[in-house]
Design a protein around this motif. Structure first.
Motif, mmCIF file in Angstrom:
data_model
loop_
_atom_site.group_PDB
_atom_site.id
_atom_site.type_symbol
_atom_site.label_atom_id
_atom_site.label_comp_id
_atom_site.label_asym_id
_atom_site.label_seq_id
_atom_site.Cartn_x
_atom_site.Cartn_y
_atom_site.Cartn_z
ATOM 1 N N TYR A 1 -15.581 3.545 13.901
ATOM 2 C CA TYR A 1 -16.996 3.932 13.918
ATOM 3 C C TYR A 1 -17.616 3.664 12.548
ATOM 4 O O TYR A 1 -18.361 4.475 12.010
ATOM 5 N N ASP A 2 -17.318 2.481 11.976
ATOM 6 C CA ASP A 2 -17.817 2.109 10.656
ATOM 7 C C ASP A 2 -19.144 1.368 10.691
ATOM 8 O O ASP A 2 -19.816 1.265 9.673
ATOM 9 N N TYR A 3 -19.524 0.799 11.831
ATOM 10 C CA TYR A 3 -20.804 0.112 11.944
ATOM 11 C C TYR A 3 -21.328 0.246 13.362
ATOM 12 O O TYR A 3 -20.574 0.511 14.303
ATOM 13 N N ALA A 4 -22.640 0.081 13.481
ATOM 14 C CA ALA A 4 -23.287 0.145 14.791
ATOM 15 C C ALA A 4 -24.525 -0.753 14.776
ATOM 16 O O ALA A 4 -25.170 -0.934 13.736
ATOM 17 N N LEU A 5 -24.826 -1.302 15.929
ATOM 18 C CA LEU A 5 -26.051 -2.056 16.156
ATOM 19 C C LEU A 5 -26.846 -1.248 17.164
ATOM 20 O O LEU A 5 -26.335 -0.924 18.243
ATOM 21 N N VAL A 6 -28.079 -0.884 16.822
ATOM 22 C CA VAL A 6 -28.875 0.035 17.632
ATOM 23 C C VAL A 6 -30.211 -0.596 17.978
ATOM 24 O O VAL A 6 -30.885 -1.166 17.124
ATOM 25 N N SER A 7 -30.586 -0.451 19.236
ATOM 26 C CA SER A 7 -31.861 -0.968 19.741
ATOM 27 C C SER A 7 -32.765 0.191 20.130
ATOM 28 O O SER A 7 -32.297 1.285 20.444
ATOM 29 N N GLY A 8 -34.048 -0.101 20.163
ATOM 30 C CA GLY A 8 -35.008 0.824 20.724
ATOM 31 C C GLY A 8 -35.298 0.447 22.162
ATOM 32 O O GLY A 8 -34.530 -0.281 22.799
ATOM 33 N N TYR A 9 -36.422 0.905 22.685
ATOM 34 C CA TYR A 9 -36.784 0.683 24.085
ATOM 35 C C TYR A 9 -37.236 -0.748 24.361
ATOM 36 O O TYR A 9 -37.321 -1.162 25.513
ATOM 37 N N ASN A 10 -37.542 -1.491 23.289
ATOM 38 C CA ASN A 10 -37.874 -2.904 23.474
ATOM 39 C C ASN A 10 -37.268 -3.700 22.327
ATOM 40 O O ASN A 10 -36.623 -3.135 21.444
ATOM 41 N N LYS A 11 -37.465 -4.973 22.323
ATOM 42 C CA LYS A 11 -36.797 -5.829 21.348
ATOM 43 C C LYS A 11 -37.531 -5.920 20.018
ATOM 44 O O LYS A 11 -37.207 -6.744 19.177
ATOM 45 N N GLU A 12 -38.481 -5.027 19.807
ATOM 46 C CA GLU A 12 -39.146 -4.937 18.510
ATOM 47 C C GLU A 12 -38.475 -3.921 17.603
ATOM 48 O O GLU A 12 -38.861 -3.767 16.446
ATOM 49 N N TYR A 13 -37.481 -3.210 18.120
ATOM 50 C CA TYR A 13 -36.778 -2.191 17.350
ATOM 51 C C TYR A 13 -35.297 -2.520 17.326
ATOM 52 O O TYR A 13 -34.657 -2.614 18.377
ATOM 53 N N LEU A 14 -34.747 -2.683 16.117
ATOM 54 C CA LEU A 14 -33.339 -2.997 15.957
ATOM 55 C C LEU A 14 -32.889 -2.523 14.583
ATOM 56 O O LEU A 14 -33.613 -2.705 13.596
ATOM 57 N N TRP A 15 -31.711 -1.906 14.555
ATOM 58 C CA TRP A 15 -31.131 -1.435 13.305
ATOM 59 C C TRP A 15 -29.662 -1.818 13.248
ATOM 60 O O TRP A 15 -28.946 -1.717 14.239
ATOM 61 N N LEU A 16 -29.214 -2.196 12.076
ATOM 62 C CA LEU A 16 -27.803 -2.412 11.806
ATOM 63 C C LEU A 16 -27.412 -1.300 10.838
ATOM 64 O O LEU A 16 -27.978 -1.199 9.740
ATOM 65 N N LEU A 17 -26.481 -0.456 11.255
ATOM 66 C CA LEU A 17 -26.084 0.725 10.491
ATOM 67 C C LEU A 17 -24.621 0.635 10.087
ATOM 68 O O LEU A 17 -23.819 0.015 10.787
ATOM 69 N N ALA A 18 -24.278 1.292 8.980
ATOM 70 C CA ALA A 18 -22.890 1.325 8.522
ATOM 71 C C ALA A 18 -22.616 2.653 7.833
ATOM 72 O O ALA A 18 -23.533 3.327 7.365
ATOM 73 N N ARG A 19 -21.353 2.997 7.755
ATOM 74 C CA ARG A 19 -20.951 4.244 7.099
ATOM 75 C C ARG A 19 -21.005 4.149 5.580
ATOM 76 O O ARG A 19 -21.031 5.170 4.895
ATOM 77 N N LYS A 20 -21.029 2.937 5.057
ATOM 78 C CA LYS A 20 -21.128 2.723 3.619
ATOM 79 C C LYS A 20 -22.379 1.901 3.332
ATOM 80 O O LYS A 20 -22.876 1.210 4.217
ATOM 81 N N PRO A 21 -22.889 1.940 2.096
ATOM 82 C CA PRO A 21 -24.125 1.224 1.774
ATOM 83 C C PRO A 21 -24.046 -0.296 1.915
ATOM 84 O O PRO A 21 -25.067 -0.954 2.008
ATOM 85 N N GLN A 22 -22.845 -0.843 1.908
ATOM 86 C CA GLN A 22 -22.682 -2.281 2.095
ATOM 87 C C GLN A 22 -21.719 -2.520 3.255
ATOM 88 O O GLN A 22 -20.897 -1.666 3.574
ATOM 89 N N LEU A 23 -21.845 -3.707 3.827
ATOM 90 C CA LEU A 23 -21.014 -4.104 4.964
ATOM 91 C C LEU A 23 -20.570 -5.532 4.708
ATOM 92 O O LEU A 23 -21.349 -6.347 4.196
ATOM 93 N N PRO A 24 -19.326 -5.875 5.033
ATOM 94 C CA PRO A 24 -18.875 -7.254 4.821
ATOM 95 C C PRO A 24 -19.802 -8.257 5.518
ATOM 96 O O PRO A 24 -20.268 -8.023 6.640
ATOM 97 N N GLN A 25 -20.067 -9.374 4.847
ATOM 98 C CA GLN A 25 -20.978 -10.386 5.386
ATOM 99 C C GLN A 25 -20.520 -10.897 6.748
ATOM 100 O O GLN A 25 -21.353 -11.153 7.624
ATOM 101 N N ALA A 26 -19.227 -11.028 6.954
ATOM 102 C CA ALA A 26 -18.725 -11.507 8.247
ATOM 103 C C ALA A 26 -19.109 -10.545 9.373
ATOM 104 O O ALA A 26 -19.454 -10.978 10.473
ATOM 105 N N THR A 27 -19.088 -9.251 9.099
ATOM 106 C CA THR A 27 -19.480 -8.253 10.099
ATOM 107 C C THR A 27 -20.977 -8.333 10.356
ATOM 108 O O THR A 27 -21.422 -8.296 11.510
ATOM 109 N N ILE A 28 -21.755 -8.462 9.290
ATOM 110 C CA ILE A 28 -23.202 -8.611 9.440
ATOM 111 C C ILE A 28 -23.508 -9.840 10.291
ATOM 112 O O ILE A 28 -24.298 -9.765 11.244
#
Length: 176
Positions: A124-151
């Motif tokens: 549970y170190d990263y998540a990709l989250v959407s809203g109700y339409n495709k205008e809302y998207l977040w990439l979240l992580a447990r740490k302030p940085q995330l490996p570029q390959a994961t991004i």
């Protein structure tokens, strides 16, 4: 007058109902475990939205309320004003409690979709989250940085689902 009130209420209900649901091509994760999802998440990237415009160092903190709902505390730094901004809301499952589809509210009885589209199932170190339409998207992580390959992998998943990933804003985060 009564007819006008009924029409206004019907219109408001239709408008608010449009803030929930799942966009086409998006599937919430299954086998979702809320207890593991709770805690602090750092916003790595987002599609711009008016609620977070101009904010850096954005975090979301999730904890349980006494009634079983989830307390949501979103926080970010507004450099232009030189101060922190914070919003407190609550979330609840939109259906089954093992599916990553929730509804979140920061404005009383009005809820909008919060859909976990991708998740690091092991840690549970990263998540990709959407809203109700495709205008809302977040990439979240447990740490302030995330490996570029994961991004890159998460951005590719979002692009394949129809999100305009060319418009992603990568959020400045302070190093831990």
């Amino acid at each position: 007058m009564r007819k006008l009130c009924v029409m206004l209420m019907a219109g408001l209900t239709a408008l608010l109902g449009g803030c929930s649901g799942v966009p086409a091509g998006v599937q919430p994760v299954d086998d979702f475990q809320l207890q593991r999802y709770l805690g602090r998440w750092y916003e790595i990237a987002r599609l711009d939205n008016r609620f977070e415009r101009g904010l850096s160092r954005v975090t979301a903190e999730y904890s349980l309320n006494d009634d079983g709902s989830v307390k949501v505390v979103n926080r970010g730094f507004d450099a232009e004003k030189g101060k922190w901004r914070q919003s407190v809301g609550k979330a609840k499952f939109a259906g089954a409690d093992d599916v990553g589809q929730l509804e979140v509210s920061f404005f009383g009885p009005f809820y909008a979709s919060y859909i976990v589209v991708a998740l690091d199932r092991e840690h549970y170190d990263y998540a990709l989250v959407s809203g109700y339409n495709k205008e809302y998207l977040w990439l979240l992580a447990r740490k302030p940085q995330l490996p570029q390959a994961t991004i890159d992998r998460l951005v590719a998943k979002a692009r394949a689902a129809g999100f305009d990933t060319d418009k992603l804003l990568f959020v400045e985060q302070a190093a831990e």
